[in-house]
Motif scaffolding. Structure first.
Motif, PDB file in Angstrom:
ATOM      1  N   GLN A   1      17.758 -29.277  -7.764  1.00  0.00           N
ATOM      2  CA  GLN A   1      18.857 -28.385  -8.081  1.00  0.00           C
ATOM      3  C   GLN A   1      18.331 -26.964  -8.168  1.00  0.00           C
ATOM      4  OE1 GLN A   1      20.261 -30.957 -11.588  1.00  0.00           O
ATOM      5  NE2 GLN A   1      22.177 -30.071 -10.850  1.00  0.00           N
ATOM      6  N   HIS A   2      19.222 -26.011  -7.959  1.00  0.00           N
ATOM      7  CA  HIS A   2      18.844 -24.603  -7.932  1.00  0.00           C
ATOM      8  C   HIS A   2      19.721 -23.820  -8.897  1.00  0.00           C
ATOM      9  CE1 HIS A   2      16.502 -25.465  -4.279  1.00  0.00           C
ATOM     10  NE2 HIS A   2      17.550 -26.202  -3.915  1.00  0.00           N
ATOM     11  N   ASP A   3      19.133 -22.801  -9.515  1.00  0.00           N
ATOM     12  CA  ASP A   3      19.892 -21.945 -10.422  1.00  0.00           C
ATOM     13  C   ASP A   3      19.155 -20.627 -10.587  1.00  0.00           C
ATOM     14  OD1 ASP A   3      21.916 -21.131 -12.135  1.00  0.00           O
ATOM     15  OD2 ASP A   3      21.861 -22.949 -13.344  1.00  0.00           O
ATOM     16  N   VAL A   4      19.842 -19.664 -11.189  1.00  0.00           N
ATOM     17  CA  VAL A   4      19.281 -18.342 -11.449  1.00  0.00           C
ATOM     18  C   VAL A   4      19.432 -18.055 -12.932  1.00  0.00           C
ATOM     19  CG1 VAL A   4      19.432 -15.871 -10.936  1.00  0.00           C
ATOM     20  CG2 VAL A   4      19.866 -17.556  -9.118  1.00  0.00           C
ATOM     21  N   VAL A   5      18.386 -17.525 -13.551  1.00  0.00           N
ATOM     22  CA  VAL A   5      18.436 -17.160 -14.966  1.00  0.00           C
ATOM     23  C   VAL A   5      19.186 -15.837 -15.094  1.00  0.00           C
ATOM     24  CG1 VAL A   5      17.100 -16.765 -17.066  1.00  0.00           C
ATOM     25  CG2 VAL A   5      16.188 -18.269 -15.275  1.00  0.00           C
ATOM     26  N   VAL A   6      20.323 -15.864 -15.769  1.00  0.00           N
ATOM     27  CA  VAL A   6      21.138 -14.661 -15.949  1.00  0.00           C
ATOM     28  C   VAL A   6      21.357 -14.436 -17.441  1.00  0.00           C
ATOM     29  CG1 VAL A   6      22.240 -14.816 -13.695  1.00  0.00           C
ATOM     30  CG2 VAL A   6      23.266 -15.985 -15.646  1.00  0.00           C
ATOM     31  N   PRO A   7      21.678 -13.196 -17.849  1.00  0.00           N
ATOM     32  CA  PRO A   7      21.734 -12.886 -19.278  1.00  0.00           C
ATOM     33  C   PRO A   7      22.869 -13.559 -20.041  1.00  0.00           C
ATOM     34  CG  PRO A   7      21.485 -10.884 -17.967  1.00  0.00           C
ATOM     35  CD  PRO A   7      21.795 -11.987 -17.014  1.00  0.00           C
TER      36      PRO A   7
ATOM     37  N   ALA B   1      15.938 -23.059 -23.330  1.00  0.00           N
ATOM     38  CA  ALA B   1      17.095 -22.430 -22.693  1.00  0.00           C
ATOM     39  C   ALA B   1      17.375 -23.014 -21.320  1.00  0.00           C
ATOM     40  CB  ALA B   1      16.890 -20.919 -22.583  1.00  0.00           C
ATOM     41  N   HIS B   2      16.394 -23.715 -20.732  1.00  0.00           N
ATOM     42  CA  HIS B   2      16.647 -24.320 -19.413  1.00  0.00           C
ATOM     43  C   HIS B   2      17.702 -25.411 -19.495  1.00  0.00           C
ATOM     44  CE1 HIS B   2      13.880 -27.201 -21.192  1.00  0.00           C
ATOM     45  NE2 HIS B   2      14.180 -28.071 -20.231  1.00  0.00           N
ATOM     46  N   TRP B   3      18.016 -25.883 -20.720  1.00  0.00           N
ATOM     47  CA  TRP B   3      19.068 -26.890 -20.868  1.00  0.00           C
ATOM     48  C   TRP B   3      20.458 -26.318 -20.628  1.00  0.00           C
ATOM     49  CZ3 TRP B   3      16.881 -29.480 -25.937  1.00  0.00           C
ATOM     50  CH2 TRP B   3      15.824 -30.345 -25.590  1.00  0.00           C
ATOM     51  N   ILE B   4      20.577 -25.001 -20.556  1.00  0.00           N
ATOM     52  CA  ILE B   4      21.873 -24.413 -20.180  1.00  0.00           C
ATOM     53  C   ILE B   4      21.854 -23.952 -18.722  1.00  0.00           C
ATOM     54  CG2 ILE B   4      22.421 -23.796 -22.566  1.00  0.00           C
ATOM     55  CD1 ILE B   4      21.782 -20.883 -21.865  1.00  0.00           C
ATOM     56  N   LEU B   5      20.841 -24.392 -17.981  1.00  0.00           N
ATOM     57  CA  LEU B   5      20.770 -24.170 -16.532  1.00  0.00           C
ATOM     58  C   LEU B   5      20.935 -25.518 -15.825  1.00  0.00           C
ATOM     59  CD1 LEU B   5      17.635 -21.826 -16.447  1.00  0.00           C
ATOM     60  CD2 LEU B   5      20.020 -21.119 -16.224  1.00  0.00           C
TER      61      LEU B   5
ATOM     62  N   ARG C   1       6.327 -29.323 -21.740  1.00  0.00           N
ATOM     63  CA  ARG C   1       5.229 -28.362 -21.731  1.00  0.00           C
ATOM     64  C   ARG C   1       5.731 -27.075 -21.073  1.00  0.00           C
ATOM     65  NH1 ARG C   1       0.341 -29.876 -23.357  1.00  0.00           N
ATOM     66  NH2 ARG C   1      -0.085 -32.110 -23.637  1.00  0.00           N
ATOM     67  N   PHE C   2       5.496 -25.965 -21.768  1.00  0.00           N
ATOM     68  CA  PHE C   2       5.934 -24.662 -21.289  1.00  0.00           C
ATOM     69  C   PHE C   2       4.703 -23.940 -20.743  1.00  0.00           C
ATOM     70  CE2 PHE C   2       8.483 -26.010 -24.931  1.00  0.00           C
ATOM     71  CZ  PHE C   2       9.764 -25.989 -24.384  1.00  0.00           C
ATOM     72  N   HIS C   3       4.580 -23.906 -19.417  1.00  0.00           N
ATOM     73  CA  HIS C   3       3.382 -23.343 -18.795  1.00  0.00           C
ATOM     74  C   HIS C   3       3.480 -21.828 -18.650  1.00  0.00           C
ATOM     75  CE1 HIS C   3       2.345 -27.490 -17.932  1.00  0.00           C
ATOM     76  NE2 HIS C   3       3.491 -27.647 -17.287  1.00  0.00           N
ATOM     77  N   ALA C   4       4.675 -21.336 -18.416  1.00  0.00           N
ATOM     78  CA  ALA C   4       4.919 -19.891 -18.275  1.00  0.00           C
ATOM     79  C   ALA C   4       6.406 -19.666 -18.538  1.00  0.00           C
ATOM     80  CB  ALA C   4       4.531 -19.394 -16.880  1.00  0.00           C
ATOM     81  N   PRO C   5       6.783 -18.483 -19.010  1.00  0.00           N
ATOM     82  CA  PRO C   5       8.187 -18.278 -19.387  1.00  0.00           C
ATOM     83  C   PRO C   5       9.124 -18.198 -18.177  1.00  0.00           C
ATOM     84  CG  PRO C   5       6.926 -16.250 -19.675  1.00  0.00           C
ATOM     85  CD  PRO C   5       5.935 -17.325 -19.361  1.00  0.00           C
ATOM     86  N   LEU C   6      10.354 -18.649 -18.402  1.00  0.00           N
ATOM     87  CA  LEU C   6      11.433 -18.377 -17.464  1.00  0.00           C
ATOM     88  C   LEU C   6      11.975 -17.005 -17.804  1.00  0.00           C
ATOM     89  CD1 LEU C   6      13.381 -21.787 -17.721  1.00  0.00           C
ATOM     90  CD2 LEU C   6      11.293 -21.261 -16.427  1.00  0.00           C
ATOM     91  N   ARG C   7      12.200 -16.166 -16.802  1.00  0.00           N
ATOM     92  CA  ARG C   7      12.613 -14.788 -17.061  1.00  0.00           C
ATOM     93  C   ARG C   7      13.949 -14.485 -16.384  1.00  0.00           C
ATOM     94  NH1 ARG C   7       8.870 -11.945 -19.679  1.00  0.00           N
ATOM     95  NH2 ARG C   7       6.733 -12.779 -19.729  1.00  0.00           N
TER      96      ARG C   7
ATOM     97  N   LEU D   1      15.354 -20.304  -9.615  1.00  0.00           N
ATOM     98  CA  LEU D   1      14.557 -21.463  -9.951  1.00  0.00           C
ATOM     99  C   LEU D   1      14.988 -22.698  -9.167  1.00  0.00           C
ATOM    100  CD1 LEU D   1      14.633 -21.123 -13.848  1.00  0.00           C
ATOM    101  CD2 LEU D   1      12.789 -20.391 -12.323  1.00  0.00           C
ATOM    102  N   THR D   2      14.036 -23.599  -8.974  1.00  0.00           N
ATOM    103  CA  THR D   2      14.320 -24.939  -8.443  1.00  0.00           C
ATOM    104  C   THR D   2      13.806 -25.959  -9.440  1.00  0.00           C
ATOM    105  OG1 THR D   2      14.179 -24.249  -6.125  1.00  0.00           O
ATOM    106  CG2 THR D   2      13.841 -26.586  -6.593  1.00  0.00           C
ATOM    107  N   ARG D   3      14.667 -26.938  -9.745  1.00  0.00           N
ATOM    108  CA  ARG D   3      14.255 -28.047 -10.594  1.00  0.00           C
ATOM    109  C   ARG D   3      14.156 -29.301  -9.738  1.00  0.00           C
ATOM    110  NH1 ARG D   3      18.012 -30.379 -15.382  1.00  0.00           N
ATOM    111  NH2 ARG D   3      19.054 -31.330 -13.590  1.00  0.00           N
ATOM    112  N   THR D   4      12.968 -29.903  -9.721  1.00  0.00           N
ATOM    113  CA  THR D   4      12.757 -31.170  -9.034  1.00  0.00           C
ATOM    114  C   THR D   4      12.733 -32.281 -10.074  1.00  0.00           C
ATOM    115  OG1 THR D   4      11.448 -30.061  -7.316  1.00  0.00           O
ATOM    116  CG2 THR D   4      11.240 -32.466  -7.506  1.00  0.00           C
ATOM    117  N   SER D   5      13.634 -33.238  -9.935  1.00  0.00           N
ATOM    118  CA  SER D   5      13.779 -34.325 -10.903  1.00  0.00           C
ATOM    119  C   SER D   5      13.392 -35.642 -10.240  1.00  0.00           C
ATOM    120  CB  SER D   5      15.215 -34.403 -11.417  1.00  0.00           C
ATOM    121  OG  SER D   5      15.603 -33.166 -12.006  1.00  0.00           O
ATOM    122  N   THR D   6      12.606 -36.439 -10.953  1.00  0.00           N
ATOM    123  CA  THR D   6      12.132 -37.723 -10.449  1.00  0.00           C
ATOM    124  C   THR D   6      12.348 -38.789 -11.510  1.00  0.00           C
ATOM    125  OG1 THR D   6      10.373 -36.564  -9.227  1.00  0.00           O
ATOM    126  CG2 THR D   6      10.160 -38.958  -9.478  1.00  0.00           C
ATOM    127  N   ILE D   7      12.908 -39.925 -11.115  1.00  0.00           N
ATOM    128  CA  ILE D   7      13.008 -41.040 -12.057  1.00  0.00           C
ATOM    129  C   ILE D   7      11.624 -41.662 -12.176  1.00  0.00           C
ATOM    130  CG2 ILE D   7      14.030 -43.302 -12.502  1.00  0.00           C
ATOM    131  CD1 ILE D   7      16.560 -42.320 -11.183  1.00  0.00           C
TER     132      ILE D   7
END
Length: 282
Positions: free
Chosen positions: A15-21, A48-52, A91-97, A102-108
């Motif tokens: 899935q794809h999304d953009v971080v907006v204010p 906050a990625h849970w609202i993306l 694990r938070f490796h670097a901040p989302l800004r 962004l692209t989220r790759t999800s795997t079962i």
């Protein structure tokens, strides 16, 4: 009834999304924070990625509980109609800004069957990886646990005993408005969070259920309030018993140890344990 869901392990979707204010500002308002408005380049708070990457199922495809109908990416666990968010590890490796695409790759990652005191349970673990478009580095890794249970399972079970009060404490009363706003932020149609008639008559609960992710977000928000300059590098949590609207919830935390570990937990009005977690800071 036992079904082999092995064929679903390894299934992926993107899935794809953009971080907006705007959503970040509304999340801060829902958490009752006095943050300045978000602007381009600002770091989003942890979780906050849970609202993306919000669900986009058509209304006609929703089930009677407000969830999308079974099947598709997740295994079709039709014989266990109750679906809940059980916990996770991040694990938070670097901040989302703000401004990042962004692209989220999800795997079962795993599907397991367990026999609990109240009957059959199916646990599905989904692994998510978030990257900025065009970049190889992973910004965030999450393992998300979903549990399916029978409609005949008792709605409310006794909460485990909680530890003594923590070094930090904050009491809040999640009301129907807070739950509605969080459902809107996450585009979560699950009726247990906003439809009182449904949740009491159909599922047998005494009130609206506080979202597991909202409780987890409030626990990590306690860390942010106590240590505003700290950087959260990891977080894990497990839901243990439900919380309900209109009932006080106490958030607890311990001061960080030498390795930056913080123990977190949420208790119900009777002092029972509703969620426990652990954060790591740098």
């Amino acid at each position: 009834m036992s079904t082999d869901y092995a064929a679903w392990v390894g299934r992926q979707e993107q899935q794809h999304d953009v971080v907006v204010p705007g959503p970040l500002d509304r999340l801060a308002a829902t958490l009752d924070r006095d943050d300045p408005p978000f602007a381009a380049g600002d770091a989003a708070p942890p979780l906050a990625h849970w609202i993306l990457f919000l669900p986009q199922a058509r209304h006609s495809s929703l089930g009677p509980d407000g969830h999308p109908a079974r099947g598709g990416f997740l295994p079709p666990v039709h014989h266990l109609p109750r679906r809940m968010w059980a916990g996770g590890r991040l694990r938070f490796h670097a901040p989302l800004r703000v401004g990042m695409a962004l692209t989220r790759t999800s795997t079962i990652a795993e599907v397991t069957r367990r026999e609990g005191a109240s009957g059959e349970l199916i646990f599905v673990t989904v692994r998510h990886e978030l990257r900025e478009d065009g970049q190889d580095a992973v910004l965030l890794t999450e393992e998300h646990d979903i549990v399916y249970r029978s409609a005949d399972t008792p709605a409310v079970k006794s909460a485990p005993a909680a530890p003594p009060p923590g070094d930090w404490q904050r009491q809040i009363v999640p009301d129907a408005v807070m739950l509605f706003r969080y459902s809107a932020l996450t585009f979560n149609g699950h009726r247990i969070h906003y439809d009182r008639d449904y949740v009491t008559r159909e599922e047998g609960y005494p009130g609206l259920i506080v979202h597991g992710p909202l409780t987890a977000t409030l626990l990590l928000d306690l860390v942010r309030r106590q240590l505003p300059q700290a950087t959260v590098t990891a977080f894990s949590f497990r839901a243990l018993s439900p919380l309900f609207d209109g009932a006080p919830v106490t958030l607890h935390g311990t001061a960080p140890d030498a390795e930056g570990r913080i123990t977190l937990w949420a208790t119900n009005p009777s002092g029972g344990l509703a969620m426990r977690g652990e954060a790591r800071i740098a």
